[in-house]
Design a protein around this motif. Structure first.
Motif, PDB file in Angstrom:
ATOM      1  N   LEU A  33      82.886  -9.552  40.445  1.00 53.07           N
ATOM      2  CA  LEU A  33      81.615  -9.322  39.753  1.00 53.07           C
ATOM      3  C   LEU A  33      80.909 -10.649  39.463  1.00 53.07           C
ATOM      4  CD1 LEU A  33      82.744  -6.533  37.280  1.00 53.07           C
ATOM      5  CD2 LEU A  33      80.980  -6.271  39.031  1.00 53.07           C
ATOM      6  N   ALA A  34      81.679 -11.637  39.047  1.00 51.02           N
ATOM      7  CA  ALA A  34      81.087 -12.939  38.749  1.00 51.02           C
ATOM      8  C   ALA A  34      80.418 -13.534  39.986  1.00 51.02           C
ATOM      9  CB  ALA A  34      82.152 -13.882  38.207  1.00 51.02           C
ATOM     10  N   ALA A  35      81.090 -13.463  41.119  1.00 51.05           N
ATOM     11  CA  ALA A  35      80.515 -13.981  42.360  1.00 51.05           C
ATOM     12  C   ALA A  35      79.280 -13.179  42.771  1.00 51.05           C
ATOM     13  CB  ALA A  35      81.565 -13.952  43.469  1.00 51.05           C
ATOM     14  N   PHE A  36      79.339 -11.869  42.581  1.00 51.66           N
ATOM     15  CA  PHE A  36      78.241 -10.974  42.959  1.00 51.66           C
ATOM     16  C   PHE A  36      76.969 -11.314  42.192  1.00 51.66           C
ATOM     17  CE2 PHE A  36      76.078  -6.764  42.807  1.00 51.66           C
ATOM     18  CZ  PHE A  36      76.039  -6.482  44.166  1.00 51.66           C
ATOM     19  N   PHE A  37      77.127 -11.703  40.909  1.00 54.26           N
ATOM     20  CA  PHE A  37      75.969 -11.979  40.059  1.00 54.26           C
ATOM     21  C   PHE A  37      75.728 -13.474  39.834  1.00 54.26           C
ATOM     22  CE2 PHE A  37      77.074  -7.607  38.663  1.00 54.26           C
ATOM     23  CZ  PHE A  37      75.841  -7.005  38.878  1.00 54.26           C
ATOM     24  N   ASN A  38      76.517 -14.327  40.492  1.00 57.37           N
ATOM     25  CA  ASN A  38      76.362 -15.772  40.398  1.00 57.37           C
ATOM     26  C   ASN A  38      76.542 -16.274  38.966  1.00 57.37           C
ATOM     27  OD1 ASN A  38      75.919 -18.416  41.304  1.00 57.37           O
ATOM     28  ND2 ASN A  38      73.709 -18.284  40.944  1.00 57.37           N
ATOM     29  N   VAL A  39      77.648 -15.877  38.349  1.00 58.56           N
ATOM     30  CA  VAL A  39      77.983 -16.351  37.004  1.00 58.56           C
ATOM     31  C   VAL A  39      79.459 -16.726  36.962  1.00 58.56           C
ATOM     32  CG1 VAL A  39      76.210 -14.992  35.834  1.00 58.56           C
ATOM     33  CG2 VAL A  39      78.472 -13.990  36.204  1.00 58.56           C
ATOM     34  N   ARG A  40      79.890 -17.295  35.852  1.00 61.03           N
ATOM     35  CA  ARG A  40      81.285 -17.632  35.654  1.00 61.03           C
ATOM     36  C   ARG A  40      82.065 -16.403  35.225  1.00 61.03           C
ATOM     37  NH1 ARG A  40      81.591 -22.977  31.912  1.00 61.03           N
ATOM     38  NH2 ARG A  40      83.452 -21.795  31.283  1.00 61.03           N
ATOM     39  N   ALA A  41      83.288 -16.268  35.710  1.00 65.75           N
ATOM     40  CA  ALA A  41      84.112 -15.115  35.359  1.00 65.75           C
ATOM     41  C   ALA A  41      84.435 -15.094  33.876  1.00 65.75           C
ATOM     42  CB  ALA A  41      85.395 -15.113  36.185  1.00 65.75           C
ATOM     43  N   ASP A  42      84.615 -16.248  33.250  1.00 64.41           N
ATOM     44  CA  ASP A  42      84.974 -16.270  31.831  1.00 64.41           C
ATOM     45  C   ASP A  42      83.770 -16.035  30.919  1.00 64.41           C
ATOM     46  OD1 ASP A  42      83.675 -18.679  32.097  1.00 64.41           O
ATOM     47  OD2 ASP A  42      85.342 -19.916  31.398  1.00 64.41           O
ATOM     48  N   GLU A  43      82.617 -15.714  31.512  1.00 63.55           N
ATOM     49  CA  GLU A  43      81.446 -15.318  30.736  1.00 63.55           C
ATOM     50  C   GLU A  43      81.136 -13.829  30.893  1.00 63.55           C
ATOM     51  OE1 GLU A  43      78.981 -19.543  30.841  1.00 63.55           O
ATOM     52  OE2 GLU A  43      78.562 -18.022  32.367  1.00 63.55           O
TER      53      GLU A  43
ATOM     54  N   VAL B 129      82.268 -10.090  29.984  1.00 63.67           N
ATOM     55  CA  VAL B 129      83.074  -9.182  29.168  1.00 63.67           C
ATOM     56  C   VAL B 129      83.094  -7.829  29.861  1.00 63.67           C
ATOM     57  CG1 VAL B 129      83.319  -8.056  26.925  1.00 63.67           C
ATOM     58  CG2 VAL B 129      82.378 -10.384  27.068  1.00 63.67           C
ATOM     59  N   LEU B 130      84.268  -7.399  30.294  1.00 61.68           N
ATOM     60  CA  LEU B 130      84.385  -6.093  30.947  1.00 61.68           C
ATOM     61  C   LEU B 130      84.393  -4.999  29.877  1.00 61.68           C
ATOM     62  CD1 LEU B 130      87.007  -6.853  33.750  1.00 61.68           C
ATOM     63  CD2 LEU B 130      84.520  -7.158  33.760  1.00 61.68           C
ATOM     64  N   CYS B 131      83.611  -3.957  30.113  1.00 58.30           N
ATOM     65  CA  CYS B 131      83.490  -2.898  29.111  1.00 58.30           C
ATOM     66  C   CYS B 131      83.123  -1.595  29.823  1.00 58.30           C
ATOM     67  CB  CYS B 131      82.450  -3.267  28.059  1.00 58.30           C
ATOM     68  SG  CYS B 131      80.787  -3.563  28.709  1.00 58.30           S
ATOM     69  N   SER B 132      82.755  -0.589  29.054  1.00 64.37           N
ATOM     70  CA  SER B 132      82.529   0.736  29.632  1.00 64.37           C
ATOM     71  C   SER B 132      81.165   0.887  30.292  1.00 64.37           C
ATOM     72  CB  SER B 132      82.696   1.817  28.563  1.00 64.37           C
ATOM     73  OG  SER B 132      81.766   1.627  27.514  1.00 64.37           O
ATOM     74  N   GLY B 133      80.258  -0.079  30.073  1.00 67.30           N
ATOM     75  CA  GLY B 133      78.952   0.023  30.696  1.00 67.30           C
ATOM     76  C   GLY B 133      77.873  -0.613  29.837  1.00 67.30           C
TER      77      GLY B 133
ATOM     78  N   GLY C 222      90.907  -9.700  39.284  1.00 68.43           N
ATOM     79  CA  GLY C 222      90.228  -9.866  40.564  1.00 68.43           C
ATOM     80  C   GLY C 222      88.873  -9.196  40.570  1.00 68.43           C
ATOM     81  N   ALA C 223      88.775  -8.033  39.910  1.00 67.49           N
ATOM     82  CA  ALA C 223      87.486  -7.349  39.809  1.00 67.49           C
ATOM     83  C   ALA C 223      86.501  -8.187  39.010  1.00 67.49           C
ATOM     84  CB  ALA C 223      87.668  -5.983  39.162  1.00 67.49           C
ATOM     85  N   ARG C 224      86.976  -8.848  37.946  1.00 63.05           N
ATOM     86  CA  ARG C 224      86.112  -9.709  37.150  1.00 63.05           C
ATOM     87  C   ARG C 224      85.559 -10.847  38.020  1.00 63.05           C
ATOM     88  NH1 ARG C 224      86.631 -10.284  31.529  1.00 63.05           N
ATOM     89  NH2 ARG C 224      88.856  -9.768  31.650  1.00 63.05           N
TER      90      ARG C 224
ATOM     91  N   GLY D 133      85.703  -3.193  41.676  1.00 60.69           N
ATOM     92  CA  GLY D 133      85.889  -4.331  42.579  1.00 60.69           C
ATOM     93  C   GLY D 133      85.702  -3.930  44.031  1.00 60.69           C
ATOM     94  N   ALA D 134      86.213  -2.740  44.390  1.00 55.91           N
ATOM     95  CA  ALA D 134      86.023  -2.237  45.755  1.00 55.91           C
ATOM     96  C   ALA D 134      84.556  -1.922  46.019  1.00 55.91           C
ATOM     97  CB  ALA D 134      86.887  -0.986  45.967  1.00 55.91           C
ATOM     98  N   ALA D 135      83.855  -1.431  45.000  1.00 55.70           N
ATOM     99  CA  ALA D 135      82.423  -1.153  45.159  1.00 55.70           C
ATOM    100  C   ALA D 135      81.638  -2.438  45.393  1.00 55.70           C
ATOM    101  CB  ALA D 135      81.891  -0.424  43.923  1.00 55.70           C
ATOM    102  N   VAL D 136      82.005  -3.495  44.684  1.00 53.42           N
ATOM    103  CA  VAL D 136      81.355  -4.792  44.891  1.00 53.42           C
ATOM    104  C   VAL D 136      81.615  -5.301  46.306  1.00 53.42           C
ATOM    105  CG1 VAL D 136      81.386  -7.221  44.197  1.00 53.42           C
ATOM    106  CG2 VAL D 136      81.305  -5.419  42.458  1.00 53.42           C
ATOM    107  N   ASP D 137      82.847  -5.118  46.782  1.00 50.86           N
ATOM    108  CA  ASP D 137      83.146  -5.491  48.170  1.00 50.86           C
ATOM    109  C   ASP D 137      82.241  -4.729  49.137  1.00 50.86           C
ATOM    110  OD1 ASP D 137      85.180  -7.230  47.416  1.00 50.86           O
ATOM    111  OD2 ASP D 137      86.772  -5.749  47.706  1.00 50.86           O
ATOM    112  N   TYR D 138      82.072  -3.444  48.863  1.00 54.44           N
ATOM    113  CA  TYR D 138      81.263  -2.598  49.744  1.00 54.44           C
ATOM    114  C   TYR D 138      79.800  -3.056  49.736  1.00 54.44           C
ATOM    115  CZ  TYR D 138      79.496   1.587  52.037  1.00 54.44           C
ATOM    116  OH  TYR D 138      78.887   2.447  52.914  1.00 54.44           O
TER     117      TYR D 138
END
Length: 411
Positions: A82-92, A94-98, A77-79, A292-297
């Motif tokens: 983030l995808a919606a927040f940045f206007n990209v596809r979720a399957d593009e 890669v979640l990582c440390s930064g 759900g967080a992925r 994910g909560a930060a993106v909601d905020y």
């Protein structure tokens, strides 16, 4: 605890969402001006991490029991957020440390297998070490070279000089969206368009852009975009790399282990589909729940509102600092984020920051992981005050008053 801001203009209410901002330091109210380093966390983010560990803690994509399903749903759900927040596809994504991990992923999975002697990488004078060192390591191993695009007196990229560097030998252009030292906002959409005309792949360090302005990655037109969660009011150890689907499909895994596979035999391994083939091992699940909560905020606040608020604070702080005798501001770009790097004549940056801390003011001093930029200006370090939407005009006044006080002590 507030799950989101009440309104986009009730800044006192929004500030109250950040518990740490209510504390004192050395017996004085904290004035936190180091958000370019890491942002403070709203109560909703803190609560989401606590809630995950209290009620849903399990590993992701491994167990069919209820907790495993809940954890996987929250993580994926967080992925999607983030995808919606940045206007990209979720399957593009890669979640990582930064950002640091993300740029190293590009360096080792995309650049290392492709570059060869005679190829070149273009960087800019204002890059963070995270967008310099990985390319140096790859260049050493491949025989490629690095070219550097310079800046003008205002701290802006010299675009004509940059485009002149984009010769046929250049295979990659990697640059920051927003400078962590100068606050300069680079015209990345235009730059990526020019690189694309020449067949050059582009990577953007979005660490300082994502927390402070609307970012539409699809509109930018880059090949890779990296960002860090802890600067976006999320937990540390979170972030992501966005990459075009064709790149992800062609890139080999950077790190091997569990989760990034479909089948493992001693004779060979079949890797998972992107983005999962780049996400080996147990991830920072609770951290991404918090992100994910930060993106909601941030979505509830509205990034246009956040940027407008920070621009007000930047103008106010710049006007006041310009009145301080002997103070020099580094970076006066026409388009600039709410970051002010400065020095005061006769005072070392670390001394200023230490004495300001005694006044309750938290700023950063040092080279800001940008040694080449410090060398360009001929200084070992600067002070940096960086603002976020949760700061106030009263804090600007108090910061400048404290600066005048400590300047007198150092005179």
């Amino acid at each position: 605890m507030n799950a989101s801001p009440a309104t986009a203009t009730d800044w006192a209410r929004i500030r109250a969402d950040f518990p740490l901002l209510a504390r004192e330091v050395h017996g004085k109210p904290l004035i936190y001006l180091d958000s370019a380093n890491t942002a403070q966390k709203p109560a909703s983010v803190i609560a989401s991490v606590d809630d995950f560990y209290r009620w849903h803690n399990a590993n992701v994509s491994r167990a069919v029991h209820t907790l495993g399903t809940e954890a996987t749903d929250a993580y994926e759900g967080a992925r999607r957020k983030l995808a919606a927040f940045f206007n990209v596809r979720a399957d593009e994504l890669v979640l990582c440390s930064g950002t640091t991990f993300a740029l190293n992923l590009v360096a080792y999975s995309w650049a290392l297998p492709r570059l060869q002697p005679g190829d070149a990488i273009v960087l800019t004078r204002m890059e963070h070490h995270a967008n310099i060192v990985p390319w140096q390591l790859v260049a050493e191993r491949t025989g490629a070279t690095i070219k550097v695009a310079d800046i003008n007196a205002a701290g802006e990229l010299d675009l004509d000089a940059l485009y002149a560097l984009l010769t046929p030998d250049v295979k990659l252009l990697s640059l920051t969206h927003v400078s962590n030292v100068l606050g300069t906002v680079n015209p990345v959409r235009e730059i990526c368009r020019e690189a694309r005309k020449r067949g050059i792949v582009t990577a953007i360090d979005g660490s300082q852009a994502a927390p402070h302005r609307p970012v539409d990655i699809a509109a930018i037109g880059c090949d890779f975009y990296a960002f860090t969660g802890h600067k976006m009011c999320g937990p540390t150890g979170t972030g992501a790399l966005w990459a075009r689907r064709e790149h992800l499909a062609a890139m080999p895994p950077f790190i091997g282990g569990g989760e990034m596979i479909k089948e493992v035999r001693f004779e060979g391994t079949v890797f998972n589909d992107p983005p999962h083939k780049f996400e080996a091992g147990t991830p920072n699940i609770a951290g991404f729940v918090g992100l994910g909560a930060a993106v909601d905020y941030l979505s509830s606040l509205g990034m246009h509102n956040a940027e407008a608020r920070e621009q007000e604070l930047l103008r106010h702080a710049t006007e006041e600092l310009d009145k301080v005798e002997g103070l020099r501001i580094f970076g006066r770009a026409a388009e600039k984020a709410a970051v002010i790097s400065f020095l005061v004549e006769g005072a070392h940056a670390h001394d200023l920051a230490t004495l300001l801390d005694l006044e309750g003011v938290a700023i950063r001093s040092g080279h800001h992981c940008a040694h080449p930029l410090m060398h360009h200006f001929g200084v070992p370090a600067t002070c940096r005050a960086s603002f976020a939407f949760y700061n106030t005009h009263e804090e600007v006044e108090a910061f400048v008053a404290a600066l005048r006080k400590v300047r007198r002590l150092l005179a």
